[in-house]
Motif scaffolding. Sequence first.
Motif, short mmCIF file in Angstrom:
data_model
loop_
_atom_site.label_atom_id
_atom_site.label_comp_id
_atom_site.label_asym_id
_atom_site.label_seq_id
_atom_site.Cartn_x
_atom_site.Cartn_y
_atom_site.Cartn_z
N ASP A 1 16.74 7.08 -12.84
CA ASP A 1 16.11 6.70 -14.11
C ASP A 1 14.87 5.84 -13.93
O ASP A 1 14.31 5.36 -14.92
N LEU A 2 14.42 5.64 -12.68
CA LEU A 2 13.28 4.77 -12.44
C LEU A 2 12.11 5.56 -11.89
O LEU A 2 12.29 6.56 -11.18
N HIS A 3 10.89 5.11 -12.21
CA HIS A 3 9.69 5.70 -11.63
C HIS A 3 9.41 5.05 -10.27
O HIS A 3 10.00 4.02 -9.92
N ALA A 4 8.48 5.64 -9.52
CA ALA A 4 8.21 5.17 -8.16
C ALA A 4 7.80 3.70 -8.13
O ALA A 4 8.21 2.96 -7.25
N HIS A 5 7.02 3.26 -9.10
CA HIS A 5 6.55 1.87 -9.08
C HIS A 5 7.63 0.88 -9.49
O HIS A 5 7.45 -0.33 -9.36
N GLU A 6 8.77 1.39 -9.98
CA GLU A 6 9.84 0.50 -10.43
C GLU A 6 10.94 0.34 -9.38
O GLU A 6 11.81 -0.52 -9.53
N VAL A 7 10.90 1.14 -8.34
CA VAL A 7 11.96 1.13 -7.34
C VAL A 7 11.68 0.05 -6.30
O VAL A 7 10.52 -0.18 -5.92
N GLY A 8 12.75 -0.60 -5.82
CA GLY A 8 12.58 -1.68 -4.85
C GLY A 8 11.90 -1.25 -3.58
O GLY A 8 11.21 -2.03 -2.94
N GLY A 9 12.07 0.02 -3.19
CA GLY A 9 11.46 0.51 -1.96
C GLY A 9 10.11 1.16 -2.19
O GLY A 9 9.69 1.99 -1.37
N ASP A 10 9.41 0.78 -3.26
CA ASP A 10 8.09 1.36 -3.53
C ASP A 10 7.18 1.17 -2.32
O ASP A 10 7.09 0.09 -1.76
N PHE A 11 6.50 2.23 -1.93
CA PHE A 11 5.69 2.24 -0.69
C PHE A 11 4.21 1.99 -0.96
O PHE A 11 3.43 1.91 -0.02
N ALA A 12 3.82 1.90 -2.23
CA ALA A 12 2.39 1.87 -2.56
C ALA A 12 1.66 0.70 -1.91
O ALA A 12 0.53 0.84 -1.45
N GLY A 13 2.31 -0.47 -1.86
CA GLY A 13 1.67 -1.61 -1.22
C GLY A 13 1.42 -1.36 0.25
O GLY A 13 0.36 -1.71 0.79
N GLU A 14 2.40 -0.74 0.92
CA GLU A 14 2.22 -0.41 2.33
C GLU A 14 1.14 0.66 2.52
O GLU A 14 0.36 0.61 3.47
N ALA A 15 1.09 1.63 1.61
CA ALA A 15 0.05 2.66 1.69
C ALA A 15 -1.33 2.03 1.58
O ALA A 15 -2.27 2.41 2.31
N SER A 16 -1.47 1.05 0.70
CA SER A 16 -2.76 0.36 0.56
C SER A 16 -3.11 -0.40 1.82
O SER A 16 -4.25 -0.35 2.31
N ARG A 17 -2.15 -1.13 2.36
CA ARG A 17 -2.41 -1.90 3.58
C ARG A 17 -2.74 -0.98 4.75
O ARG A 17 -3.57 -1.31 5.60
N LEU A 18 -2.11 0.19 4.79
CA LEU A 18 -2.41 1.15 5.84
C LEU A 18 -3.82 1.71 5.68
O LEU A 18 -4.54 1.91 6.66
N GLY A 19 -4.23 1.95 4.43
CA GLY A 19 -5.60 2.40 4.19
C GLY A 19 -6.62 1.38 4.64
O GLY A 19 -7.65 1.72 5.24
N GLU A 20 -6.35 0.11 4.38
CA GLU A 20 -7.25 -0.96 4.82
C GLU A 20 -7.29 -1.03 6.34
O GLU A 20 -8.35 -1.24 6.94
N ALA A 21 -6.12 -0.88 6.98
CA ALA A 21 -6.07 -0.92 8.45
C ALA A 21 -6.89 0.20 9.06
O ALA A 21 -7.64 -0.02 10.02
N LEU A 22 -6.77 1.41 8.50
CA LEU A 22 -7.55 2.52 9.04
C LEU A 22 -9.04 2.29 8.85
O LEU A 22 -9.84 2.58 9.75
N ARG A 23 -9.43 1.75 7.71
CA ARG A 23 -10.85 1.46 7.49
C ARG A 23 -11.37 0.48 8.53
O ARG A 23 -12.46 0.65 9.09
N GLU A 24 -10.58 -0.55 8.84
CA GLU A 24 -11.00 -1.55 9.82
C GLU A 24 -11.08 -0.94 11.23
O GLU A 24 -11.98 -1.26 12.00
N VAL A 25 -10.14 -0.05 11.55
CA VAL A 25 -10.19 0.61 12.85
C VAL A 25 -11.41 1.51 12.95
O VAL A 25 -12.12 1.52 13.96
#
Length: 475
Positions: free
Chosen positions: A248-272
């Motif tokens: 009954d929950l959307h992706a942004h409502e679930v405790g294991g939402d990955f979006a924050g990690e996806a953003s941090r990974l995008g920033e890491a790739l840009r820096e590399v």
Amino acid sequence: MKVEHIDPNVLAEYFGRTRWFGGKGRPFEVTAVERLGAVPGAVDDGPRVVVHLVELTYGDPEGGTELYQVPLALYTEAESRLDHAFVGWWEEPEHGWVHAYDALHDKVAMASWLRTFVEAEASPDGTVTDAASGLSFHRVPGHALDSDVHSALFSGEQSNSSVLFGEDSLMKLFRKVTPGRNPDITVHEVLTRAGSEHVAALYGWVDWRDPASGEVVQLAMLQEFLRTATDGWDLALTSVRDLFAEADLHAHEVGGDFAGEASRLGEALREVHTALATHFPTEDRGAEAARELAEAMRARLDAALPAVPELAAHADTLRAAYDRVAALPTLSVQQVHGDLHLGQTLRTSTGWRIVDFEGEPAKPLAERQLPDSPWRDVAGMLRSFDYAPRVVERSHDEDDAESAAQRAYRAEEWAHRNRNHFLVAYAGGEVSDEQRILLDAYVADKAVYETVYETRNRPTWVSIPLEAIARIGDS
């Protein structure tokens, strides 16, 4: 030194039993064996540890030859503890009969590798070279190694072999080798010396210079062991499972939402990518380079069409995407990863690390060394974000149509959310029209490759890349 005393059939049988041999199922014969030399740091009362290059020649229509590295621990008596790693027994010139074992399974043999790296650390130029063979161990300054720790072989690898020394360092030994400098070493060395926080630090490497050709063959690399790291692919799968468990929950409502990690990974790739552009050559190529890129993509599509009939419905859309690339006025290229996906990332307690800069293993080394557009790496990550929820989706048992439709909806919700967060973080905002043209084309090119792979290996999965192809051009 060419080796004549080892029976080629013994080595051929051994290759068939390994995990890392890439030619399984193809007819081949061992056509040459060259002994590069002995590892210098021999352990008292331990085995002689010798490194070989073994040439294989294939007998199928594809044909061709490959070189594989085979380090052996040679004992005068049988070692029952190493029965699982037994290669064969033969008479050695000047040393008599020996029992040969794959050295990477032997803690005593691997201690000689670590001891040699420690010796190189203490040498004035950071290098120890065996004068008799030219086998060289190189160290990057900045980290003191402990020579007293034990080794442990990782068992799950498919194409190389990695040995952990204590909880401090990891040595990756390249099994299939090609003369020339391996980008996994050259890139890690540059980024380590530049102080990058997004790679495992390089501690050293092993190479050998062919006295006949003068070419260098790079054999292994020693790097930081990321003890607290978790594989990015595994993290993504866990996030998807959490989402599927919360009906009954959307992706942004679930405790294991990955979006924050996806953003941090995008920033890491840009820096590399920024660091790579700073320390390796970059080039703004003209319109001809863009046309050549588009033509290569068209050629791969043409080759895929007979193998994947479903592609025909999307061929015009794909060619239109490649035509947009051909119309670009320039193409910027630099050193990139070349084979980036979630399985090439590690999440540590301090952030994301990107690993394995070898590039696509199937490509020749010379091609993997060429600069490319950074959007190839971005596209590889986007495809990986698309695959993760589909893999979990397919792990569920067949049930009613309503539940299956719900999982498909939630899989797309997870993929869309994480693709967007990663891309916005990498680009620092919205991508430009030219960037979108390149990204769409690279995503399409990768997905075309995936359709061929899935058709040959997992036919029921071909819908995953086909659905991605159907989205090409959508904003």
